[in-house]
Write an enzyme that holds these catalytic residues in place. Sequence first.
Site, short mmCIF file in Angstrom:
data_model
loop_
_atom_site.label_atom_id
_atom_site.label_comp_id
_atom_site.label_asym_id
_atom_site.label_seq_id
_atom_site.Cartn_x
_atom_site.Cartn_y
_atom_site.Cartn_z
N ARG A 1 51.50 -37.33 60.56
CA ARG A 1 51.95 -36.24 61.44
C ARG A 1 51.20 -36.26 62.77
NH1 ARG A 1 53.08 -31.44 56.99
NH2 ARG A 1 55.31 -31.79 56.90
N GLY B 1 60.99 -28.96 54.17
CA GLY B 1 61.78 -27.72 54.11
C GLY B 1 62.71 -27.61 55.30
#
Length: 404
Positions: free
Chosen positions: A37, A384
């Site tokens: 990330r 998500g």
Amino acid sequence: MALRTLDSLGPLAGKTVGVRLDLNVPLDGETITDDGRIRAALPTLAALAEKGAKMVVWSHLGRPDGAPDPRYSVKPVAARLTELWPHNVVFVDHTSGAAITDATAVLAPGDVLLAENLRFDPRETSKDPTERAAFAAELAANVDAFVSDGFGVVHRAQASVVELAEAVPSASGPLIAAELDVLTRLTADPARPYTVVLGGSKVSDKLGVIDALLPVVDRLVIGGGMVFTVLAAQGHQVGSSLLEADQIDIVKGYLADAKQRGVEVILPTDIVMAESFSADAPSVVLPIDSLETGPAGASALGLDIGPESDEAFRRVIAASATVFWNGPMGVFEFEAFSHGTRAVAQGLTEMRGLSVVGGGDSAAAVRRLGFADEQFGHISTGGGASLEFLEGKALPGLEAVGWP
Ligand code: ADP
Ligand code: MG
């Protein structure tokens, strides 16, 4: 409206730009076990450095309880960023206020100030929009403009995701644009057969997506912690595996709907049942109709799909034209229970067509298991968020920057 991009912010030379990133990396103590990330955010910082901006970067990390907790400090992220970023990186253990103002004053263009974990302030995730707006106003006070590029959090109505974008001139960054580019290809006429593979541990979050995906997909492959609720819905005993008993009836409804729609639901036929939740727990492979027949009986935990399922899953995936995968098939962090996840990853690398891996842990898993990012069509930084996008839900963090 359309997604606002960096150019909509006008000239940024000498300006201080706030940047919301998702630097929620997995940590083992203070060691980052997957820096994906952080690396995924570098193009965002580079685009702003190119424009001569100074940057105040905010992220969350883990789930602290709305109060400072050293276990969830972003300090290790600052250390890694210092190695990866050619300009200065300064860490400040506040999210707003004079400490940020003072540290920003001495930044040069291209420099990055990394502020402390946003979730150390309970207002970041407050259910009350007025509290969130108050926090966002404090964050906004230190910047001239705001760039939202934490794709992993765009499905959350949180202060740094929504209210901050409304408080100052704001735009999305290149990471969000790249994610939307791929995810749009999954929703608009995907090549078939289209297979979605679901696993992981956020069971109640993920069971709900089945409903929304049934009209769209050809095959649904389910493993990981959520599979035990599905197996229970089929009448199997699952020992002490992860189970959401209150979801069983709902899942029964999904299975009936899948049948009616002609969607093939592919479940494991065997499971690795362990005596405890640990790396070296004794385990046995059992067929799904006798999961409680091992030495640990009903106290056994299903921590991975079994070898027969590994092979079946890999084949189905390899024979698909579009695959979206979210959620590890087992507790891949323990080598003994990583085989199912490896088999699924392998299947994605063998298929021809668009393969997408979504989710923080899923992305970490493929790297940890030795796969290279280039072996997949796309590795999404948001689990998500990408699922909710595929479900066709409105994502508040995208709406705040003009999407759709
Ligand atoms: P992602 O971050 O990719 O969206 P999740 O956060 O939902 O995925 O789930 C990841 C976690 O799921 C991993 O830490 C893994 O250990 C756990 N997991 C997978 N299978 C099981 C299982 N059978 N029992 C318990 N935990 C599991
Ligand atoms: Mg996760």
